[in-house]
Design an enzyme around this catalytic site. Structure first.
Site, PDB file in Angstrom:
ATOM      1  N   SER A 182       0.908  -1.333   0.102  1.00  0.00           N
ATOM      2  CA  SER A 182      -0.045  -0.053   0.050  1.00  0.00           C
ATOM      3  C   SER A 182       0.907   1.004   0.033  1.00  0.00           C
ATOM      4  CB  SER A 182      -1.104   0.004   1.186  1.00  0.00           C
ATOM      5  OG  SER A 182      -1.406   1.274   1.449  1.00  0.00           O
ATOM      6  N   TYR A 195      -2.160  -1.356  10.260  1.00  0.00           N
ATOM      7  CA  TYR A 195      -2.221  -1.705   9.032  1.00  0.00           C
ATOM      8  C   TYR A 195      -0.827  -1.288   7.878  1.00  0.00           C
ATOM      9  CZ  TYR A 195      -4.133  -1.316   3.981  1.00  0.00           C
ATOM     10  OH  TYR A 195      -4.179  -1.439   2.888  1.00  0.00           O
TER      11      TYR A 195
END
Length: 291
Positions: A182, A195
């Site tokens: 990401s 995350y």
């Protein structure tokens, strides 16, 4: 040697030679640089791919893109049966075989079963796409419980290890492992600390595993999407935050969120022979964010 094809056994070693003028003349080179690959009808023709999180979002788009390029697809999901059935039906409409495997990939046994069922269904495994993830918005690191921390790392990172470990005995020379990281691995995110930490770890996993498997000629790469409109977004953020997701307030240079179909070509490229000289790399479909 055909000047337009790349010999499979080309060692990449060149005889001594020199030219006195810049930028040089290609017709004098020995051997000549390879400027064109053999024509192929589809880039993943006859390949077998296992895509986790393949029921929806980026995983679904990758499944469709792989099928269009000639690959049979196995999609692993958690419990999203309706989404998974829709994805499988579309893959079959595109003329490729598709199998759905539901279960919890935090369990090493389930990860192993997914790989074994893929090999049983397809007869082999050429491409592993580790794509599934969870995220939970927390305004402070103090709000992240031990239970959440374990869940996020087990889902987003440990399961990738389990899948790779299970897949490796089945992967042959030319196989490809692609993981979804990401933009948060590079920029961070104030409300997605755990995350983001897992996504940073996936980058390190990709680079280290690429070094480990280079001699086996198995390529390992990753894709780091920016804000993409997937089911994970409304499942993570408030209705008010969703309303402005990927817009001006996110400071994405292109001023919008991306769609899964805009990310999927990265996976096709990395899975195909077009990326034969790429391993340990990360592609960044993120709307123009510089990382």
């Amino acid at each position: 040697m055909n000047l337009n094809t790349l010999p499979e056994d080309f060692p990449g070693i060149f005889p001594p030679q020199h030219q006195d003028e810049q930028p040089g003349l290609e017709y004098l080179m020995d051997p000549r640089p390879v400027a064109e690959r053999p024509a192929r009808p589809r880039r993943l023709e006859g390949k077998a791919a296992l895509i986790t999180g393949g029921d929806s979002g980026i995983g679904r788009a990758v499944a469709y893109a792989f099928a269009r390029e000639g690959a049979d697809v196995v999609i692993a999901c958690y419990d999203e049966e309706r989404d998974a059935a829709e994805t499988a039906a579309r893959v079959r409409e595109l003329g490729r075989r598709c199998l759905v495997l539901a279960g919890d990939l935090k369990d090493p046994d389930q990860a192993r079963r997914c790989v074994e069922e893929t090999v049983r269904f397809c007869g082999k495994l050429d491409i592993l796409v580790n794509n599934h993830a969870v995220q939970f918005v927390r305004r402070s690191i103090l709000d992240i419980s031990p239970q959440q921390l374990s869940l996020v790392f087990q889902t987003n990172l440990f399961s990738f290890f389990y899948l790779i470990q299970a897949a490796l005995p089945h992967l042959k020379e030319g196989a490809s492992i692609i993981s979804t990281t990401s933009v948060t691995a590079f920029q961070g995110h104030r409300d997605l600390i755990d995350y983001s930490a897992t996504k940073g770890a996936i980058v390190a996993l990709t680079r280290s595993l690429a070094l480990s498997l280079a001699e086996r000629k198995i390529r390992v790469n990753a894709v780091a999407p920016g804000p993409i409109w997937t089911p994970l977004i409304p499942a993570s953020f408030s209705a008010e935050e969703v309303e402005t997701f990927g817009s001006v307030t996110s400071q994405v240079p292109m001023l919008r969120a991306g769609q899964p179909c805009e990310v999927a070509p990265c996976y096709v490229f990395l899975a195909s022979d077009d990326a034969s000289y790429m391993t340990g790399q990360v592609l960044h479909p993120n709307g123009g964010t510089m990382v």
